[in-house]
Design an enzyme around this catalytic site. Structure first.
Site, PDB file in Angstrom:
ATOM      1  N   VAL A 108       0.883  -1.302  -0.083  1.00  0.00           N
ATOM      2  CA  VAL A 108       0.098   0.105   0.085  1.00  0.00           C
ATOM      3  C   VAL A 108       0.826   1.386   0.001  1.00  0.00           C
ATOM      4  O   VAL A 108       0.545   2.243   0.176  1.00  0.00           O
ATOM      5  CB  VAL A 108      -1.001   0.017   1.120  1.00  0.00           C
ATOM      6  N   HIS A 124      -4.368  -4.271  -2.483  1.00  0.00           N
ATOM      7  CA  HIS A 124      -4.911  -3.978  -0.941  1.00  0.00           C
ATOM      8  C   HIS A 124      -4.863  -2.504  -0.984  1.00  0.00           C
ATOM      9  O   HIS A 124      -4.880  -1.949   0.215  1.00  0.00           O
ATOM     10  CB  HIS A 124      -3.690  -4.425  -0.018  1.00  0.00           C
ATOM     11  N   ALA A 237      15.333  -8.658  -2.823  1.00  0.00           N
ATOM     12  CA  ALA A 237      14.894  -8.252  -4.245  1.00  0.00           C
ATOM     13  C   ALA A 237      15.539  -7.157  -4.756  1.00  0.00           C
ATOM     14  O   ALA A 237      15.846  -7.140  -5.969  1.00  0.00           O
ATOM     15  CB  ALA A 237      13.509  -7.750  -3.948  1.00  0.00           C
TER      16      ALA A 237
HETATM   17  C1  BJW Z   1      12.183  -9.983   1.452  1.00  0.00           C
HETATM   18  C2  BJW Z   1      12.990  -9.080   1.544  1.00  0.00           C
HETATM   19  C3  BJW Z   1      13.927  -8.601   0.583  1.00  0.00           C
HETATM   20  C4  BJW Z   1      12.081  -9.639   3.454  1.00  0.00           C
HETATM   21  N1  BJW Z   1      13.700  -8.805  -0.718  1.00  0.00           N
HETATM   22  N2  BJW Z   1      12.087 -10.496   0.262  1.00  0.00           N
HETATM   23  C5  BJW Z   1      -9.706 -16.659   9.074  1.00  0.00           C
HETATM   24  C6  BJW Z   1     -10.439 -15.521   9.540  1.00  0.00           C
HETATM   25  C7  BJW Z   1     -10.654 -14.404   8.753  1.00  0.00           C
HETATM   26  C8  BJW Z   1     -10.237 -14.484   7.503  1.00  0.00           C
HETATM   27  C9  BJW Z   1      -9.549 -15.381   6.882  1.00  0.00           C
HETATM   28  C10 BJW Z   1      -9.287 -16.556   7.599  1.00  0.00           C
HETATM   29  N3  BJW Z   1      -8.613 -17.329   6.991  1.00  0.00           N
HETATM   30  C11 BJW Z   1      -8.318 -16.884   5.659  1.00  0.00           C
HETATM   31  C12 BJW Z   1      -8.743 -15.539   5.813  1.00  0.00           C
HETATM   32  C13 BJW Z   1      -8.816 -14.397   4.546  1.00  0.00           C
HETATM   33  C14 BJW Z   1      -7.600 -13.447   4.956  1.00  0.00           C
HETATM   34  C15 BJW Z   1      -6.308 -14.014   4.975  1.00  0.00           C
HETATM   35  O1  BJW Z   1      -5.686 -14.496   4.097  1.00  0.00           O
HETATM   36  N4  BJW Z   1      -5.954 -14.509   6.153  1.00  0.00           N
HETATM   37  C16 BJW Z   1      -4.772 -15.426   6.336  1.00  0.00           C
HETATM   38  C17 BJW Z   1      -3.555 -14.425   6.935  1.00  0.00           C
HETATM   39  C18 BJW Z   1      -5.057 -16.452   7.330  1.00  0.00           C
HETATM   40  N5  BJW Z   1      -7.620 -12.601   3.832  1.00  0.00           N
HETATM   41  C19 BJW Z   1      -8.661 -11.531   3.781  1.00  0.00           C
HETATM   42  O2  BJW Z   1      -9.283 -11.125   4.865  1.00  0.00           O
HETATM   43  C20 BJW Z   1      -8.782 -10.823   2.616  1.00  0.00           C
HETATM   44  N6  BJW Z   1      -9.774 -10.597   2.100  1.00  0.00           N
HETATM   45  C21 BJW Z   1     -10.697 -11.868   1.697  1.00  0.00           C
HETATM   46  O3  BJW Z   1     -10.206 -12.894   1.850  1.00  0.00           O
HETATM   47  O4  BJW Z   1     -12.075 -11.358   1.537  1.00  0.00           O
HETATM   48  C22 BJW Z   1     -12.895 -12.748   1.591  1.00  0.00           C
HETATM   49  C23 BJW Z   1     -13.123 -12.860   3.093  1.00  0.00           C
HETATM   50  C24 BJW Z   1     -13.608 -12.040   3.957  1.00  0.00           C
HETATM   51  C25 BJW Z   1     -14.157 -12.299   5.220  1.00  0.00           C
HETATM   52  C26 BJW Z   1     -13.628 -13.470   5.661  1.00  0.00           C
HETATM   53  C27 BJW Z   1     -13.170 -14.294   5.060  1.00  0.00           C
HETATM   54  C28 BJW Z   1     -12.778 -14.045   3.616  1.00  0.00           C
HETATM   55  C29 BJW Z   1      -8.164  -9.380   2.595  1.00  0.00           C
HETATM   56  C30 BJW Z   1      -6.440  -9.427   2.938  1.00  0.00           C
HETATM   57  C31 BJW Z   1      -6.327  -8.095   3.089  1.00  0.00           C
HETATM   58  C32 BJW Z   1      -4.656  -8.035   3.857  1.00  0.00           C
HETATM   59  N7  BJW Z   1      -4.353  -6.895   4.365  1.00  0.00           N
HETATM   60  C33 BJW Z   1      -3.088  -6.421   4.630  1.00  0.00           C
HETATM   61  C34 BJW Z   1      -2.860  -5.108   5.193  1.00  0.00           C
HETATM   62  C35 BJW Z   1      -3.317  -4.147   4.354  1.00  0.00           C
HETATM   63  C36 BJW Z   1      -3.427  -2.631   5.059  1.00  0.00           C
HETATM   64  C37 BJW Z   1      -2.169  -2.362   5.981  1.00  0.00           C
HETATM   65  O5  BJW Z   1      -1.094  -2.057   5.311  1.00  0.00           O
HETATM   66  O6  BJW Z   1      -2.261  -2.347   7.339  1.00  0.00           O
HETATM   67  O7  BJW Z   1      -2.121  -6.818   3.482  1.00  0.00           O
HETATM   68  S1  BJW Z   1      -2.490  -7.886   5.790  1.00  0.00           S
HETATM   69  C38 BJW Z   1      -0.733  -7.682   5.347  1.00  0.00           C
HETATM   70  O8  BJW Z   1      -0.393  -8.838   4.843  1.00  0.00           O
HETATM   71  C39 BJW Z   1      -0.780  -6.714   4.175  1.00  0.00           C
HETATM   72  C40 BJW Z   1       0.021  -7.278   3.070  1.00  0.00           C
HETATM   73  O9  BJW Z   1      -0.204  -6.846   1.878  1.00  0.00           O
HETATM   74  C41 BJW Z   1      -0.022  -8.670   3.403  1.00  0.00           C
HETATM   75  C42 BJW Z   1       0.631  -9.660   2.706  1.00  0.00           C
HETATM   76  O10 BJW Z   1       1.950  -9.540   3.389  1.00  0.00           O
HETATM   77  P1  BJW Z   1       3.225  -9.966   2.527  1.00  0.00           P
HETATM   78  O11 BJW Z   1       3.242  -8.698   1.590  1.00  0.00           O
HETATM   79  O12 BJW Z   1       3.328 -11.129   1.820  1.00  0.00           O
HETATM   80  O13 BJW Z   1       4.232  -9.471   3.516  1.00  0.00           O
HETATM   81  P2  BJW Z   1       4.952 -10.347   4.698  1.00  0.00           P
HETATM   82  O14 BJW Z   1       5.383  -9.205   5.577  1.00  0.00           O
HETATM   83  O15 BJW Z   1       4.056 -11.221   5.098  1.00  0.00           O
HETATM   84  O16 BJW Z   1       6.019 -10.948   4.096  1.00  0.00           O
HETATM   85  C43 BJW Z   1       7.260 -10.588   3.709  1.00  0.00           C
HETATM   86  C44 BJW Z   1       8.300 -11.241   2.853  1.00  0.00           C
HETATM   87  O17 BJW Z   1       9.217 -10.858   2.390  1.00  0.00           O
HETATM   88  C45 BJW Z   1       8.748 -12.441   3.685  1.00  0.00           C
HETATM   89  O18 BJW Z   1       8.276 -13.608   3.303  1.00  0.00           O
HETATM   90  C46 BJW Z   1      10.061 -12.084   3.797  1.00  0.00           C
HETATM   91  O19 BJW Z   1      11.164 -13.265   4.046  1.00  0.00           O
HETATM   92  C47 BJW Z   1      10.554 -11.240   2.792  1.00  0.00           C
HETATM   93  N8  BJW Z   1      11.447 -10.447   2.661  1.00  0.00           N
HETATM   94  N9  BJW Z   1      13.209  -8.901   3.250  1.00  0.00           N
HETATM   95  C48 BJW Z   1      12.846  -9.923  -0.933  1.00  0.00           C
HETATM   96  N10 BJW Z   1      14.846  -7.593   0.978  1.00  0.00           N
END
Ligand code: BJW
Length: 249
Positions: A108, A124, A237
């Site tokens: 974001v 997101h 990256a």
């Molecule tokens: C490097 C590095 C370098 C480090 N070079 N790499 C049970 C209950 C309720 C909901 C759910 C449930 N089970 C599943 C769900 C659905 C839920 C979900 O997936 N949850 C799981 C976590 C369990 N998803 C949602 O709720 C989504 N909506 C949805 O599913 O709608 C339908 C639905 C509705 C209602 C109920 C159920 C379903 C919406 C998801 C929105 C996510 N939002 C966030 C916050 C955004 C706002 C904010 O910024 O605050 O988005 S969460 C957070 O995680 C953020 C990120 O975009 C997202 C993903 O994270 P990302 O980008 O993968 O980062 P990291 O930190 O996890 O990983 C970083 C990586 O980089 C690591 O691997 C490092 O090793 C690596 N790294 N240095 C390369 N230099």
């Protein structure tokens, strides 16, 4: 990093006409943006896990607190600039080498666009924008009065929230559909800096793999996607993307 794997991943990129890129917080780590997960850690703010504060429930329960969290994030972002990873993607997209080069990000922070990338699919949302809870009007947070939290919509007078997708909220249907289409059409899918834990973005590399694409994961750590990846490039990256995408002069 295994040089053989980099060489074969480069060869796959060289052959491709259509590339799909999914990025996550890790691509911005070298710009100084904190990741949510990784290295065995999980982001905490004021004693709260980010899953609690970045949730649909918190918008209903305590919108001013959600704004405090995002004001803190926007302040951090104001010191962050795109890094060589963002630049390598923007350059590859603008190079004319590929028929399609689609970038979808879970971030974001707006850093892909700041690096010059076009038509970035922000799955997101964007932390630098606010959205009206009632009429949906969107505006840059910087264009709103600084002290007013929650901000008041200049169109209808209702409260505004950060224009991001929080846990428990649906993604914009058009954005995820465009990303799925691009994933299904690509020959190479680059998955950069994501823990691949969050649905539905974490399905996109599987869409690409099911359609026959080579999946290239770029991450210092293994993720649940690793066993499904064609190439797993271990490292930062900002180092790997220039090595993967920059052509010799
Ligand atoms: C490097 C590095 C370098 C480090 N070079 N790499 C049970 C209950 C309720 C909901 C759910 C449930 N089970 C599943 C769900 C659905 C839920 C979900 O997936 N949850 C799981 C976590 C369990 N998803 C949602 O709720 C989504 N909506 C949805 O599913 O709608 C339908 C639905 C509705 C209602 C109920 C159920 C379903 C919406 C998801 C929105 C996510 N939002 C966030 C916050 C955004 C706002 C904010 O910024 O605050 O988005 S969460 C957070 O995680 C953020 C990120 O975009 C997202 C993903 O994270 P990302 O980008 O993968 O980062 P990291 O930190 O996890 O990983 C970083 C990586 O980089 C690591 O691997 C490092 O090793 C690596 N790294 N240095 C390369 N230099």
């Amino acid at each position: 990093m295994d040089q053989n794997d980099l060489t074969s991943a480069r060869a796959a990129v060289e052959r491709a006409c259509r590339v799909f890129v999914l990025t996550g917080a890790g691509i911005s780590a070298e710009s100084g943006v904190p990741t949510f997960r990784g290295g065995g850690r999980s982001l905490v703010w004021r004693g709260m896990p980010f899953e609690q504060i970045s949730s649909a429930r918190m918008v209903n329960d305590d919108l001013p607190l959600v704004w405090e969290w995002f004001d803190h994030r926007i302040e951090t972002l104001s010191h962050c600039k795109p890094n060589p990873g963002h630049a390598a993607l923007a350059e590859a997209q603008g190079s004319g080498r590929f028929d399609e080069f689609t970038i979808a990000t879970q971030n974001v922070d707006g850093l892909h666009a700041e690096a010059g990338a076009r038509d970035v699919i922000e799955l997101h949302g964007n932390a630098r924008r606010a959205r009206c809870l009632d009429c949906g009007f969107r505006i840059l947070t910087a264009d709103l009065p600084a002290g007013e939290r929650p901000p008041v919509c200049p169109v209808c007078g209702s409260a505004m929230r950060p224009d991001v997708v929080l846990f428990g909220e649906m993604l914009d249907a058009g954005s995820i559909a465009s990303a799925r289409d691009a994933a299904a059409m690509c020959e190479v899918c680059l998955v950069v800096g994501t823990s691949a834990l969050v649905y539905p973005a974490n399905e996109l590399p599987h869409v690409a793999a099911a359609a026959g694409a080579a999946v290239v994961e770029i991450n210092p750590e293994d993720t649940p996607l690793t066993p499904f990846s064609t190439h797993a490039l271990r490292g930062a990256a900002g180092e790997i993307l220039p090595a993967l995408l920059t052509r010799a002069a």
